[in-house]
Scaffold this motif. Structure first.
Motif, PDB file in Angstrom:
ATOM      1  N   GLY A  54       0.833  -1.195   0.000  1.00 41.00           N
ATOM      2  CA  GLY A  54       0.000   0.000   0.000  1.00 41.00           C
ATOM      3  C   GLY A  54       0.866   1.241   0.000  1.00 41.00           C
ATOM      4  N   GLN A  55       0.266   2.384  -0.338  1.00 39.36           N
ATOM      5  CA  GLN A  55       1.034   3.629  -0.429  1.00 39.36           C
ATOM      6  C   GLN A  55       0.189   4.806   0.027  1.00 39.36           C
ATOM      7  N   LEU A  56       0.860   5.763   0.671  1.00 34.81           N
ATOM      8  CA  LEU A  56       0.242   7.026   1.062  1.00 34.81           C
ATOM      9  C   LEU A  56       1.053   8.161   0.458  1.00 34.81           C
ATOM     10  N   ARG A  59       4.552   2.104   1.554  1.00 33.41           N
ATOM     11  CA  ARG A  59       5.407   3.225   1.154  1.00 33.41           C
ATOM     12  C   ARG A  59       4.697   4.530   1.490  1.00 33.41           C
ATOM     13  N   VAL A  60       5.464   5.471   2.042  1.00 35.34           N
ATOM     14  CA  VAL A  60       4.953   6.798   2.360  1.00 35.34           C
ATOM     15  C   VAL A  60       5.733   7.806   1.527  1.00 35.34           C
ATOM     16  N   ALA A 106      -3.431  12.180   8.224  1.00 35.98           N
ATOM     17  CA  ALA A 106      -3.503  11.189   7.156  1.00 35.98           C
ATOM     18  C   ALA A 106      -2.548  10.030   7.419  1.00 35.98           C
ATOM     19  N   LEU A 107      -1.366  10.336   7.920  1.00 34.98           N
ATOM     20  CA  LEU A 107      -0.396   9.288   8.204  1.00 34.98           C
ATOM     21  C   LEU A 107      -0.871   8.389   9.348  1.00 34.98           C
ATOM     22  N   VAL A 151       8.239   1.403   4.651  1.00 33.31           N
ATOM     23  CA  VAL A 151       7.979   1.190   6.074  1.00 33.31           C
ATOM     24  C   VAL A 151       7.576  -0.243   6.335  1.00 33.31           C
ATOM     25  N   LEU A 152       8.177  -0.847   7.354  1.00 32.95           N
ATOM     26  CA  LEU A 152       7.843  -2.206   7.797  1.00 32.95           C
ATOM     27  C   LEU A 152       6.953  -2.102   9.035  1.00 32.95           C
TER      28      LEU A 152
END
Length: 221
Positions: free
Chosen positions: A136-138, A168-169, A151-152, A216-217
């Motif tokens: 997923g991604q932001l 992923r951010v 949002a995060l 990010v893990l």
């Protein structure tokens, strides 16, 4: 004139038929009566069984049943817990501070990285090599600081609920910021470190966004 033997035989047969018909009707009446009694006994037994199962039944006073009709209250849709949602958002916002000192927790090797105490450096190496597929991604491009923080927080929470392991951010490289300083980049690093769901993160590879993104893990335990 005396009736002939033939006439007497016919009368005898007719009488016998009538007797048989009457006997059949009587038997049928007995059977119907027996069936009615059996049905009544069955109904009575079922009522007694029901009474034994639920106990004695007591009729409500008539004042509770005006007009002998039941009046049901209208069913309304459940209320939307707006205040609860606002409180939850406030807690999430307060849980990550802008004043958190992140510099001492970052590994500034050939590419920025972070790992929780207790995790070996092989976790960071595996994450950097792409050992976990990004699920997923932001993208925080164009968001103000408070909006990006909210949002995060929601993204990390939802990602954990969904069962995502690696995300992923994208925070951007700050080229569009005043002075071309990547302000949001440092904030995102600080916010991620304060989230207990985050086990580690590394700067993304060039093909994944490079210095403008983090891989990010997440902890799924």
């Amino acid at each position: 004139m005396n009736p002939s033997p033939h006439s007497k035989l016919k009368e005898f047969k007719d009488l016998k038929s009538v007797k048989l018909l009457l006997a059949a009707r009587a038997l049928l009446a007995q059977q119907l009566e027996a069936a009615k009694l059996a049905a009544a006994a069955k109904v009575k037994a079922e009522k007694e069984l029901f009474t034994l199962a639920i106990g004695p039944i007591k009729q409500l006073p008539k004042r509770h049943l005006p007009g002998q009709r039941a009046h049901h209250l209208p069913i309304y849709p459940p209320p939307i817990a707006v205040q609860h949602l606002l409180d939850e958002m406030a807690v999430m916002r307060e849980a990550i501070s802008d004043e958190f000192d992140v510099e001492t927790l970052l590994d500034t090797d050939e590419a920025l990285s972070f790992r929780r105490p207790g995790l070996g450096p092989e976790v960071v190496r595996k994450l950097r090599r792409g050992g976990w597929s990004i699920q997923g991604q932001l993208d925080l491009h164009g968001l103000r600081r408070d909006d990006a923080r909210d949002a995060l927080s929601h993204f990390v929470k939802d990602a954990k609920k969904t069962g995502w392991r690696c995300v992923r951010v994208v925070h951007g490289k700050g080229l569009g910021s005043p002075g071309k300083t990547p302000v949001l980049k440092g904030k995102v690093q600080s916010w991620l470190i304060q989230k207990q769901e985050v086990l580690a993160f590394v700067q993304a590879r060039p093909s994944q966004g490079g210095a403008g993104a983090l891989v990010v893990l997440l902890d799924q335990g």
